[in-house]
Write a protein that holds these residues in place. Sequence first.
Motif, PDB file in Angstrom:
ATOM      1  N   ASN A 384       0.823  -1.219   0.000  1.00 59.90           N
ATOM      2  CA  ASN A 384       0.000   0.000   0.000  1.00 59.90           C
ATOM      3  C   ASN A 384       0.853   1.264   0.000  1.00 59.90           C
ATOM      4  O   ASN A 384       0.494   2.274   0.599  1.00 59.90           O
ATOM      5  CB  ASN A 384      -0.951   0.025   1.196  1.00 59.90           C
ATOM      6  N   ALA A 469      -0.161   1.410  -8.253  1.00 60.78           N
ATOM      7  CA  ALA A 469      -1.491   0.827  -8.027  1.00 60.78           C
ATOM      8  C   ALA A 469      -2.264   0.768  -9.341  1.00 60.78           C
ATOM      9  O   ALA A 469      -1.992   1.525 -10.280  1.00 60.78           O
ATOM     10  CB  ALA A 469      -2.257   1.657  -6.996  1.00 60.78           C
ATOM     11  N   TYR A 502      -9.535  -8.131  -6.548  1.00 65.07           N
ATOM     12  CA  TYR A 502     -10.493  -7.023  -6.608  1.00 65.07           C
ATOM     13  C   TYR A 502     -11.269  -6.973  -5.300  1.00 65.07           C
ATOM     14  O   TYR A 502     -11.411  -7.974  -4.593  1.00 65.07           O
ATOM     15  CB  TYR A 502     -11.466  -7.192  -7.775  1.00 65.07           C
ATOM     16  N   THR A 503     -11.795  -5.787  -4.999  1.00 66.91           N
ATOM     17  CA  THR A 503     -12.637  -5.569  -3.823  1.00 66.91           C
ATOM     18  C   THR A 503     -13.908  -4.861  -4.264  1.00 66.91           C
ATOM     19  O   THR A 503     -13.848  -3.850  -4.979  1.00 66.91           O
ATOM     20  CB  THR A 503     -11.919  -4.722  -2.762  1.00 66.91           C
ATOM     21  N   ARG A 544     -12.756  -1.881  -6.623  1.00 65.96           N
ATOM     22  CA  ARG A 544     -11.345  -1.486  -6.604  1.00 65.96           C
ATOM     23  C   ARG A 544     -10.498  -2.662  -7.076  1.00 65.96           C
ATOM     24  O   ARG A 544     -10.834  -3.821  -6.819  1.00 65.96           O
ATOM     25  CB  ARG A 544     -10.898  -1.095  -5.193  1.00 65.96           C
ATOM     26  N   LEU A 546      -6.555  -4.328  -6.811  1.00 63.52           N
ATOM     27  CA  LEU A 546      -5.440  -4.312  -5.880  1.00 63.52           C
ATOM     28  C   LEU A 546      -4.245  -5.048  -6.462  1.00 63.52           C
ATOM     29  O   LEU A 546      -4.396  -6.054  -7.171  1.00 63.52           O
ATOM     30  CB  LEU A 546      -5.821  -4.968  -4.543  1.00 63.52           C
ATOM     31  N   ASN A 547      -3.063  -4.527  -6.163  1.00 60.64           N
ATOM     32  CA  ASN A 547      -1.811  -5.222  -6.440  1.00 60.64           C
ATOM     33  C   ASN A 547      -0.845  -4.925  -5.307  1.00 60.64           C
ATOM     34  O   ASN A 547      -1.232  -4.415  -4.260  1.00 60.64           O
ATOM     35  CB  ASN A 547      -1.251  -4.838  -7.816  1.00 60.64           C
ATOM     36  N   GLY A 550      -0.879  -1.342  -3.887  1.00 59.85           N
ATOM     37  CA  GLY A 550      -2.003  -0.872  -3.104  1.00 59.85           C
ATOM     38  C   GLY A 550      -3.289  -0.919  -3.909  1.00 59.85           C
ATOM     39  O   GLY A 550      -3.323  -1.396  -5.059  1.00 59.85           O
ATOM     40  N   PRO A 551      -4.384  -0.416  -3.351  1.00 62.85           N
ATOM     41  CA  PRO A 551      -5.667  -0.431  -4.053  1.00 62.85           C
ATOM     42  C   PRO A 551      -5.798   0.747  -5.008  1.00 62.85           C
ATOM     43  O   PRO A 551      -5.205   1.802  -4.812  1.00 62.85           O
ATOM     44  CB  PRO A 551      -6.685  -0.328  -2.914  1.00 62.85           C
ATOM     45  N   SER A 552      -6.593   0.539  -6.028  1.00 59.16           N
ATOM     46  CA  SER A 552      -6.911   1.634  -6.939  1.00 59.16           C
ATOM     47  C   SER A 552      -7.975   2.525  -6.304  1.00 59.16           C
ATOM     48  O   SER A 552      -8.531   2.211  -5.251  1.00 59.16           O
ATOM     49  CB  SER A 552      -7.425   1.076  -8.267  1.00 59.16           C
TER      50      SER A 552
END
Length: 750
Positions: A384, A469, A502-503, A544, A546-547, A550-552
Motif C-alpha cells: 500500500n 497501483a 479485486y474488492t 477497486r 489491488l496489487n 495498493g488499491p486503486s
Amino acid sequence: MEEESGEELGLDRSTPKDFHFYHMDLYDSEDRLQLFPEENTRMRKEVVQAEMANESTGVGDGNAQRDLREEVEELVHLHGLEDDHELGDEFVDENMPRMGVSEYPPYGLKRRDPAREQRDWRLSGEAAEAEDLGFGGWGSAGQCQDLREVYRYTHGRASEEYECYVIPEEEDEEEAADVFCVTCKTPIRAFQKVFDEHKEHEVIPLNEALESAKDEIHKNMYKLEKQIIDMENFANHLEEVFITVEENFGKQEQNFESHYNEILETLAQKYEEKIQALGEKKKEKLEALYGQLVSCGENLDTCKELMETIEEMCHEEKVDFIKDAVAMADRLGRFLKTKTDVEISAQPDFEDQNLDFSDVEQLMDSINTIPAPSAPVINPQAPNSATGSSVRVCWSLYSDDTVESYQLSYRPVQDSSPGKDQAEFTVTIKETYCSVTDLVPNTQYEFWVTAHNRAGPSPSSERAVYVTAPSPPIIKTKEIRSCEEAVLICWESGNLNPVDSYTVELTQAESPEASGVTESVVGIPTCETLVQLQPGQSYIIYVRALNMGGPSVRSEPATVHTIGSYFRLNKDTCHPWLTISQDGLMIVRSERSTPTREPPPRDTHFTRCVAVMGNLIPVRGHHYWEVEVNEHFDYTVGVAFEDVPKKEDLGANCLSWCMRHTFASLRHKYEFLHNGTTPDIRITVPPKKIGILLDYENSKLSFFNVDLSQHLYTFSCQLHKFVHPCFSLEKPGCLKIHNGISMPKHVTFY
C-alpha cells in the motif's frame, strides 16, 4: 360577618354586570386571571406603600389583625379559592408578627397615579389610612387579580425603586423554539417572526437549519481532518529531516574527533622520535669531545715530564749530562715526531633540524576532506505504498558516511526486464525516501539510488522493482443481474497488466448520511462476483483493483436493486433475425425474413429457432418476470438450460419448458411444451401480459395471465442446473420484458 367587614373597611360590594365568577378547579391561576375583561392584558406589578404612624398596640392590634384575617377568608370563600394552591393557609402566616392596621403596609389595588408618586411617603397614619384603604371595590372585575396581588405582597420582595414590596411574577415556562432566524443566526419561536424584532428577518424551519448546520460542521470536519493529515505528514517529514540532520552532524563530529585523535597520535610519535634523535646526537658529540680532551691531557702531561727531566739534566755533571743527553735527544725526537691533533672534533654550534610534518599536513587536510559515501541499500516495496500515479521509494545507508544528497533514478520495466531503450529519470533529494509522481498505473518501475557529498558520488545501490497501483475497474452496468437476495456484478479490469485481486464495496442508497462502506467483499480473483444482499433494498456498488502497490481508486458507481429478478437479453445467443433494444429488454422481428448478410453461425447462437436467451442470475430461490405480448403474434416464452440445442425448437427437448402461442384463422392455440409434448389445456381469454414464476425450491415453472391474475399452467421440472429465460418469435412481431418487479400476491400461492 360580610356586612361587618364591609362597614369596617368601607368596601363597595357592588358587582358589575359583565363580571363572571369561575370556580378555581376549572382553571389554574394564570388561565383564570385571563378571563376578566378589564385586566386580561396586563399584570399588576406595583403596589403603593405608605408608612403609617404607629398606633396603639395591644387589644386594638389583635382586633385589626383578626378583622383582616376574616376579610381575607371571606373573599377567598366568595370567589371559590379555598383549594387554590397559591392562596392556601399561607395567605396569612401564623408566624407573622402581629401588627395593627396602622402598622401593616396598605396596598392599593389600582395602578399608581403619577401625581401620587410625587407626594411625601411620610404621611400621617390617619391620612394614609383614609386614602389607601379604598380597595377600589371588591366586586369589580379586578377582584381576583387584586386578591392575587395581596397574596403576592405577603410573599413579595422589596423594590428598590418604590421602597415597597413587589410581587415576583410567575413566569411561564419558556416555549421551545420552532424556527431559525437566518439574519440573527439564533433559534426563535414562530410568533416572534410576526410581532418581534425578527419581523423583517429571514427565517427557516428549525430542522432545515439543523441539517444545514450539520452539513456545515461535517464539511469543516472533513477539512479539519484533511488539515490534520497534512500537518501530520509535514510533522513526519520534519521529524525525518531532523533525524537526518542530527545523524549527518553526528557523523561529522565523529569524523573530526577521529581525525584529530589521529593527528595527536602522529605528533606525539614524531615528538618521541625527534627527542630520541637529539639525545643520540648529543651523546655522540660529547663522547668525541671527551676523548679528545683526554688525549690532549695525556700529551700535556708528557710534555711537562720531558721539561722537568731536561731541567734536571742541566744541573748534572758534564759527563752525566752527555750520557743522558743522547738518550733524551732520541726520546724528544720520537715525541716531537708524534702528530698532535689540535682541531676540535665536534663543533659546539647547534645544527638546524628540518622537521618533516608532511604526513601531519595530510592528516590536517583530511579533516576537511570527506570521503565519498558507500552505496545505499534500497528497500523492497512496502504494501500500500503506491497510488495509480505515484510510488513511495525508501532506502537506507548502513555506514557512517556523511551524505549531502541522494540521487534517485528510475525507468519503466517492460516484459519484466529492464528496457535498454527506456528513458531514465532522475530526482535529487536530501531524505532517505521519495514519492515519485506522474507515473503510469499498474506499471513496474526499476529504481536505484546513489549517495553524494563533496568527495563525490557513491556506487549505485542494487536495483529494485516497484509497481504502481492499478487503474479503477469499469463496471459493466448492462451485465449486472440481480434478484431479491443477491446481485451478480461484472466489470472490466481497466489495466493492461494483471492485478492481484479485486474488492467490491457496497453502500445503501437510502442512507446518504452513511457515507461509509456498509459491506466489502475482498480477495475476488476474477472480474465478476456474486454478493448476497438484503431484499427490497437499493445499493450503490464500487469496485477497486489491488496489487502489491495498493488499491486503486473507486470505480464509477453502479446502482442495483434487490426488488425482484433483473436480467437482460444475451446478445451472444440471439438469432440473426432478431433485434435487441438498447436496454436489452425488447426483441423485435421485422417483416424481412433474412438480413442482407447473415453473420457466420456460432455455437451459442440459435439457428433453427428464431430465439434468444436471457442472463438470469445463478441463484436458487424464486424468480419472477413478465412478458408483454400481442395476441396476434406467434411467440414462445419459457426457460431452458444453457446447453439447450440451438438447432431445435424450444420445448422440443428435455432441456426446455415453454409456453407457445400460435394464431391462425382467427383462432388462438396455446401449448405448454416440454420434450415435444403438451397437455390439453384451453385458454379462453388471450393474455396480453404473461407472468412467469421460476421456483427452484419446489422445482416448478408457472405461467399466469397478469391482467386477470389467472393461473395458466405449472410445470414440474427437474432443475439440476441453472436455467435461463428464453423467448422466440416465429413470425414478425415483438416481445417486451418486464423484470426487476415485485412478485404479485396471487403468484405466491403456486
